[in-house]
Every structure is written in structure tokens, then in C-alpha cells.
Design a protein around this motif. Structure first.
Motif, PDB file in Angstrom:
ATOM      1  N   ALA A  69       0.830  -1.208   0.000  1.00 27.71           N
ATOM      2  CA  ALA A  69       0.000   0.000   0.000  1.00 27.71           C
ATOM      3  C   ALA A  69       0.867   1.262   0.000  1.00 27.71           C
ATOM      4  O   ALA A  69       0.550   2.242  -0.693  1.00 27.71           O
ATOM      5  CB  ALA A  69      -0.944  -0.002   1.204  1.00 27.71           C
ATOM      6  N   ILE A  70       1.944   1.251   0.765  1.00 29.82           N
ATOM      7  CA  ILE A  70       2.861   2.401   0.797  1.00 29.82           C
ATOM      8  C   ILE A  70       3.502   2.592  -0.575  1.00 29.82           C
ATOM      9  O   ILE A  70       3.598   3.716  -1.085  1.00 29.82           O
ATOM     10  CB  ILE A  70       3.926   2.227   1.904  1.00 29.82           C
ATOM     11  CG1 ILE A  70       3.280   2.347   3.289  1.00 29.82           C
ATOM     12  CG2 ILE A  70       5.060   3.241   1.744  1.00 29.82           C
ATOM     13  CD1 ILE A  70       4.182   1.966   4.454  1.00 29.82           C
ATOM     14  N   ILE A  71       3.933   1.513  -1.187  1.00 27.29           N
ATOM     15  CA  ILE A  71       4.551   1.606  -2.517  1.00 27.29           C
ATOM     16  C   ILE A  71       3.535   2.110  -3.539  1.00 27.29           C
ATOM     17  O   ILE A  71       3.852   2.984  -4.356  1.00 27.29           O
ATOM     18  CB  ILE A  71       5.164   0.250  -2.930  1.00 27.29           C
ATOM     19  CG1 ILE A  71       6.408  -0.036  -2.074  1.00 27.29           C
ATOM     20  CG2 ILE A  71       5.506   0.222  -4.418  1.00 27.29           C
ATOM     21  CD1 ILE A  71       6.991  -1.426  -2.241  1.00 27.29           C
ATOM     22  N   THR A  74       3.016   5.772  -3.106  1.00 23.61           N
ATOM     23  CA  THR A  74       4.211   6.509  -3.551  1.00 23.61           C
ATOM     24  C   THR A  74       4.211   6.636  -5.071  1.00 23.61           C
ATOM     25  O   THR A  74       4.476   7.710  -5.611  1.00 23.61           O
ATOM     26  CB  THR A  74       5.498   5.803  -3.066  1.00 23.61           C
ATOM     27  OG1 THR A  74       5.454   5.676  -1.649  1.00 23.61           O
ATOM     28  CG2 THR A  74       6.735   6.577  -3.467  1.00 23.61           C
ATOM     29  N   LYS A  75       3.906   5.534  -5.753  1.00 23.14           N
ATOM     30  CA  LYS A  75       3.835   5.571  -7.220  1.00 23.14           C
ATOM     31  C   LYS A  75       2.731   6.519  -7.680  1.00 23.14           C
ATOM     32  O   LYS A  75       2.914   7.295  -8.622  1.00 23.14           O
ATOM     33  CB  LYS A  75       3.580   4.168  -7.774  1.00 23.14           C
ATOM     34  CG  LYS A  75       4.774   3.256  -7.699  1.00 23.14           C
ATOM     35  CD  LYS A  75       4.392   1.890  -8.269  1.00 23.14           C
ATOM     36  CE  LYS A  75       5.567   0.978  -8.408  1.00 23.14           C
ATOM     37  NZ  LYS A  75       5.196  -0.306  -9.021  1.00 23.14           N
ATOM     38  N   LYS A  76       1.563   6.436  -7.028  1.00 21.27           N
ATOM     39  CA  LYS A  76       0.431   7.297  -7.394  1.00 21.27           C
ATOM     40  C   LYS A  76       0.798   8.768  -7.224  1.00 21.27           C
ATOM     41  O   LYS A  76       0.366   9.617  -7.995  1.00 21.27           O
ATOM     42  CB  LYS A  76      -0.796   6.943  -6.558  1.00 21.27           C
ATOM     43  CG  LYS A  76      -2.040   7.677  -6.969  1.00 21.27           C
ATOM     44  CD  LYS A  76      -3.261   7.200  -6.212  1.00 21.27           C
ATOM     45  CE  LYS A  76      -4.490   7.955  -6.692  1.00 21.27           C
ATOM     46  NZ  LYS A  76      -5.685   7.544  -5.955  1.00 21.27           N
ATOM     47  N   ALA A  77       1.615   9.066  -6.213  1.00 22.78           N
ATOM     48  CA  ALA A  77       2.058  10.448  -5.974  1.00 22.78           C
ATOM     49  C   ALA A  77       3.140  10.881  -6.969  1.00 22.78           C
ATOM     50  O   ALA A  77       3.547  12.035  -6.981  1.00 22.78           O
ATOM     51  CB  ALA A  77       2.572  10.591  -4.549  1.00 22.78           C
ATOM     52  N   GLY A  78       3.620   9.929  -7.790  1.00 19.25           N
ATOM     53  CA  GLY A  78       4.646  10.253  -8.780  1.00 19.25           C
ATOM     54  C   GLY A  78       6.028  10.423  -8.184  1.00 19.25           C
ATOM     55  O   GLY A  78       6.874  11.097  -8.767  1.00 19.25           O
ATOM     56  N   ALA A  84       9.567   5.864  -1.194  1.00 21.54           N
ATOM     57  CA  ALA A  84       8.976   4.655  -0.613  1.00 21.54           C
ATOM     58  C   ALA A  84       9.881   4.077   0.468  1.00 21.54           C
ATOM     59  O   ALA A  84       9.407   3.615   1.510  1.00 21.54           O
ATOM     60  CB  ALA A  84       8.707   3.622  -1.700  1.00 21.54           C
ATOM     61  N   VAL A  85      11.190   4.111   0.239  1.00 19.22           N
ATOM     62  CA  VAL A  85      12.139   3.612   1.250  1.00 19.22           C
ATOM     63  C   VAL A  85      12.002   4.432   2.533  1.00 19.22           C
ATOM     64  O   VAL A  85      11.904   3.872   3.637  1.00 19.22           O
ATOM     65  CB  VAL A  85      13.593   3.652   0.722  1.00 19.22           C
ATOM     66  CG1 VAL A  85      14.591   3.379   1.845  1.00 19.22           C
ATOM     67  CG2 VAL A  85      13.778   2.664  -0.416  1.00 19.22           C
ATOM     68  N   ILE A  86      11.969   5.741   2.410  1.00 21.25           N
ATOM     69  CA  ILE A  86      11.838   6.607   3.582  1.00 21.25           C
ATOM     70  C   ILE A  86      10.503   6.343   4.279  1.00 21.25           C
ATOM     71  O   ILE A  86      10.435   6.243   5.509  1.00 21.25           O
ATOM     72  CB  ILE A  86      11.986   8.093   3.195  1.00 21.25           C
ATOM     73  CG1 ILE A  86      13.405   8.367   2.678  1.00 21.25           C
ATOM     74  CG2 ILE A  86      11.632   9.006   4.368  1.00 21.25           C
ATOM     75  CD1 ILE A  86      13.582   9.716   2.008  1.00 21.25           C
ATOM     76  N   SER A  87       9.433   6.189   3.503  1.00 17.44           N
ATOM     77  CA  SER A  87       8.108   5.945   4.076  1.00 17.44           C
ATOM     78  C   SER A  87       8.050   4.613   4.808  1.00 17.44           C
ATOM     79  O   SER A  87       7.527   4.530   5.930  1.00 17.44           O
ATOM     80  CB  SER A  87       7.048   5.967   2.966  1.00 17.44           C
ATOM     81  OG  SER A  87       7.021   7.209   2.322  1.00 17.44           O
ATOM     82  N   ILE A  88       8.566   3.566   4.197  1.00 17.03           N
ATOM     83  CA  ILE A  88       8.527   2.244   4.823  1.00 17.03           C
ATOM     84  C   ILE A  88       9.405   2.208   6.072  1.00 17.03           C
ATOM     85  O   ILE A  88       8.998   1.661   7.105  1.00 17.03           O
ATOM     86  CB  ILE A  88       8.914   1.155   3.804  1.00 17.03           C
ATOM     87  CG1 ILE A  88       7.806   1.027   2.751  1.00 17.03           C
ATOM     88  CG2 ILE A  88       9.167  -0.183   4.494  1.00 17.03           C
ATOM     89  CD1 ILE A  88       8.164   0.172   1.553  1.00 17.03           C
ATOM     90  N   ALA A  89      10.582   2.792   6.008  1.00 18.84           N
ATOM     91  CA  ALA A  89      11.448   2.841   7.192  1.00 18.84           C
ATOM     92  C   ALA A  89      10.766   3.606   8.327  1.00 18.84           C
ATOM     93  O   ALA A  89      10.843   3.206   9.494  1.00 18.84           O
ATOM     94  CB  ALA A  89      12.794   3.471   6.849  1.00 18.84           C
TER      95      ALA A  89
END
Length: 187
Positions: A69-71, A74-78, A84-89
């Protein structure tokens, strides 16, 4: 005056010699390929290396779904993989990738969801914050407002958005977050 000039010239000659000693064998090797093949040079990676000791947890199905879902958000936000790495961490540190509701007395104020965002701090309603797509989009909106986040250490970028009491804690999840993005970005 002659002594100063002489010492300066000796210093320059010494530097030139030292430079030749250290660079000479490398330059000579590169100029004379073995068997007619050029010498391979290691390329530097654009992504910074993880800082400090790294932590790792085994993910269950819910946590893996939250990674995806995070990935997707992130893709949807362009935004690139680094976001995504920062968000998942960040989510690994804040909730271990679990979409946490209110935890009663164990709750940190009114923190909720994957990123432990607070309704009273303007992140959204409890329903929004506990929606993985919404909470990730809110985090990414904050990340976009950080000048130079792409080149920052992960922990600095995450801390600028989250304003945590433990600002260095995000760094320990960088390797696992990088691995997860590598595994699921193109799936």
C-alpha cells in the motif's frame, strides 16, 4: 626569501611525487588493459548507505500488504523509490508496519495508523489516518515539503516530517525498507 621559495618548490615537488606514487599504478593499469579489455571501475550508487546498526523484523501478511500500500501510494504520488524507502522505514519505526488503532493507556497521545500520525496535529481524522493509502499520502505530502529530501540521510528526512522524540531511530530500518522496495516496487 630564497629559503621560502625553495621550501615551497620542495613541497610542490613532494606533492607531485606522492600523487604520482598513489595515482601512477592505477592510471598505468587503466591505460594498459590486460588482454585488450578495459579495466572495470566500480560505479557509485546514488542511494546513500544505511547509517548505523540495522534492525530487521519478519513480516506477516498484514505488514506485507501495508508495504504494498505504501509503494502504491508513492507511485500514485509520482515519487521515486527513495520516497517509498523513507516511508517504509518510517512506518517500521513508528508501528512495525501495523495499522494501529487506539491502544488505550499504551497509546502515545492520540497517535494512530502506520505512521503514528495524530488527529490533533492536523494529520486527518482517525478514519483517514488508519487508511494506509491516506496516511502514506499525508506523509509523502510532508516529505515533499522538505527541501533536498532526496539527498538527505533517511533519518533526517523522516524526522523532518515526523518530529519524533527519537530522531535517529529511523535509520535502523533503512536496509530492510530498501530491500522491501526492491522486492515489491515492480510487482
Amino acid at each position: 626569501m630564497n629559503t621560502i621559495i625553495r621550501k615551497s618548490m620542495l613541497s610542490v615537488a613532494g606533492l607531485a611525487f606522492a600523487g604520482g606514487v598513489f595515482a601512477g599504478p592505477i592510471a598505468a593499469h587503466a591505460a594498459n588493459p590486460v588482454d585488450g579489455k578495459p579495466v572495470a571501475v566500480a560505479a557509485q550508487s546514488a542511494a546513500p548507505k544505511p547509517q548505523g546498526d540495522q534492525s530487521h523484523i519478519t513480516l506477516n501478511d498484514e505488514q506485507t500488504a501495508n508495504v504494498k500500500a505504501i509503494i502504491a501510494a508513492t507511485k500514485k504520488a509520482g515519487l521515486p523509490e527513495r520516497a517509498a524507502v523513507i516511508s517504509i522505514a518510517t512506518s517500521l519505526q513508528e508501528s512495525k508496519l501495523e495499522n494501529l488503532g487506539h491502544l488505550g493507556d499504551a497509546n502515545d497521545h492520540d497517535s494512530l495508523g502506520l505512521f503514528q500520525q495524530r488527529p490533533t496535529s492536523g494529520w486527518g481524522t482517525p478514519e483517514q489516518i488508519t487508511d494506509p493509502a491516506y496516511s502514506t499520502t499525508a506523509f509523502l505530502k510532508g516529505l515533499r515539503q522538505v527541501d533536498g529530501w532526496q539527498d538527505m540521510a533517511l533519518t533526517d528526512a523522516a524526522q523532518t516530517v515526523q518530529v519524533s522524540a527519537y530522531p535517529d531511530a529511523y535509520a535502523q530500518w533503512e536496509q530492510q525498507a530498501t530491500d522491501l522496495v526492491g522486492q515489491y516496487w515492480n510487482s
